[in-house]
Design an enzyme around this catalytic site. Structure first.
Site, PDB file in Angstrom:
ATOM      1  CG  ASN A   7      -1.779   1.152   1.396  1.00 55.98           C
ATOM      2  OD1 ASN A   7      -1.744   2.068   0.571  1.00 55.98           O
ATOM      3  ND2 ASN A   7      -2.592   1.152   2.446  1.00 55.98           N
ATOM      4  NE  ARG A  90      -6.148   1.723   0.192  1.00 59.05           N
ATOM      5  CZ  ARG A  90      -6.156   2.914   0.763  1.00 59.05           C
ATOM      6  NH1 ARG A  90      -5.031   3.443   1.206  1.00 59.05           N
ATOM      7  NH2 ARG A  90      -7.274   3.565   0.907  1.00 59.05           N
TER       8      ARG A  90
END
Ligand code: AMP
Length: 400
Positions: A7, A90
């Protein structure tokens, strides 16, 4: 299967390495202050946390250091990067194109690039992370898991604004929503915990963290959501204002001579709990100050009032409601806020259970209402990284 979840933010990289067989986390961590001389890698393997000063001028260097830590003889958990089977990334904005997680290819990269216009702070670093990871781990599949995907099938009456049609067709102005991975995770968990089929369950899922959002879920699908074209709309947040009259912006530009950039910064970074309380963007600080500080007390009151008002609205548009689900840092941990939300929902048949409210903390899931409460309120801890890992595995297996 070993799944590496990444992420990437503008100045940070968060990561977790999962073993899919038992969904255990082999290693996790985050690299913060990327691009500065004070970059630090916080790496956890087992119970050992290591805080390492690093030189990480960009995402590529940062990711390289993380992969080195994971395979390091002293602090690592793998003997070679070849042990990693796939990577889940992500990605904040998939626009109108991405309704599901997808194997990353040129076309998916182009979609992420196109939507950078709508998420200028998020999609570019997400893409930088993808490029770096694909170069370091070129032989394995990489999957993009979009924050907007779960919210991408809202009906037009929920996603369109009452604005000139051309603003939608030409400029893509509409509600997209965010936190979709979290709302999807707690929806699936709620179905499991309530013993209902996912395609039958109706919920109001409420994510209360630094950012706050709410989703109306009918038959397991999102049908309305509080965040808008950007994460600024909807509930009161740590530093974001949530709903306001858009005319406030024109008024202050004229009256106080504020530029668009200043207004943008104030609505996003100096409003919400921080703006009203003048104390902090952190709910714990606002609650601690609320006793002797009227501004802090009002900030908490507006925060709860907006949540209760939205739940009332979503209750009326859903075909039924099996439960309200609270999640995120505040939803999972703040007993006073949960108590006040339950009090505000008495008219909907919510009967709070103070004992349960006191015990469902520290990562536990369970109801905080009595068994005869006609609308149950549940606390379900979110796990966006695990959701990304599961999605990644599913996409990889479907593409075999
Ligand atoms: P998140 O973004 O989900 O990590 O949530 C972060 C926010 O959760 C923080 O800004 C705090 O306001 C809030 N938070 C975490 N623990 C508590 C707690 N025990 N009581 C009140 N708020 C909390």
């Amino acid at each position: 299967m070993k799944i590496f979840v990444v992420n990437c933010g503008s100045s940070s990289i968060k990561y977790q390495l999962f073993e899919s067989a038992d969904e255990s986390v082999l290693a996790k961590g985050f690299l913060e202050r990327l691009g500065t001389s004070e970059a630090v890698l916080h790496h956890t393997a087992g119970t050992q946390q290591h805080d390492i000063q690093v030189e990480a001028p960009d995402h590529s260097a940062g990711l390289g250091l993380i992969l080195e830590a994971i395979t390091d003889r002293r602090i690592g958990v793998l003997s070679s990067l070849d042990e990693i089977d796939c990577v889940g990334h992500r990605v904040v904005h998939g626009g109108e194109q991405m309704h599901h997680s997808a194997l990353i290819d040129e076309a998916v990269i182009e979609v992420i690039r196109e939507n950078a216009e709508l998420a200028p702070l998020h999609n570019p670093p997400n893409l930088a992370g993808i490029t770096a990871a694909m170069s370091d781990l070129p032989k394995i599949p990489h999957v993009a898991v979009f924050d907007t995907a779960f919210l991408s099938d809202l009906p037009a009456c929920a996603f369109r604004y009452a604005l000139p049609k051309e603003w939608y067709t030409k400029y893509h102005v509409r509600r997209y929503g965010f936190h979709g991975t979290s709302h999807r995770y707690v929806t699936l968990r709620a179905a499991e915990l309530l013993g209902a089929g996912v395609d039958k369950i109706n919920l109001i899922t409420v994510h209360l963290g630094n950012g706050c959002s709410m989703t109306a879920v009918a038959g397991g699908k999102a049908v309305d959501h509080s965040m808008g074209m950007t994460p600024l709309e909807g509930l009161v947040m740590g530093t974001r204002c949530g709903d306001i009259d858009p005319a406030v912006v024109f008024y202050l530009a004229r009256r106080a001579g504020l530029s668009l950039e200043e207004l943008d910064r104030i609505l996003n970074k100096e409003s919400g709990l921080l703006g009203v309380s003048g104390v902090s963007n952190d709910m714990r600080d606002c609650l601690a100050a609320a006793d002797g500080n009227a501004d802090a007390a009002l900030a908490v009151e507006i925060f709860v009032y907006r949540i209760v008002k939205y739940i009332g609205a979503y209750f009326t548009i859903l075909p039924g409601c099996d439960a309200v689900v609270l999640t995120g840092g505040i939803g999972e941990n703040s007993l006073p806020i949960r108590r006040r939300i339950c009090q505000g929902l008495q008219r909907l048949g919510v009967v709070a259970d103070e004992e349960r409210n006191g015990t469902i903390v520290g990562g536990k899931a369970g109801p905080i209402t009595t068994d005869d409460s006609s609308l149950p309120v549940w606390v379900i801890p979110t796990d966006e990284e695990l959701m990304i890992a599961r999605e990644t595995q599913a996409v990889v297996e479907n593409n075999k």
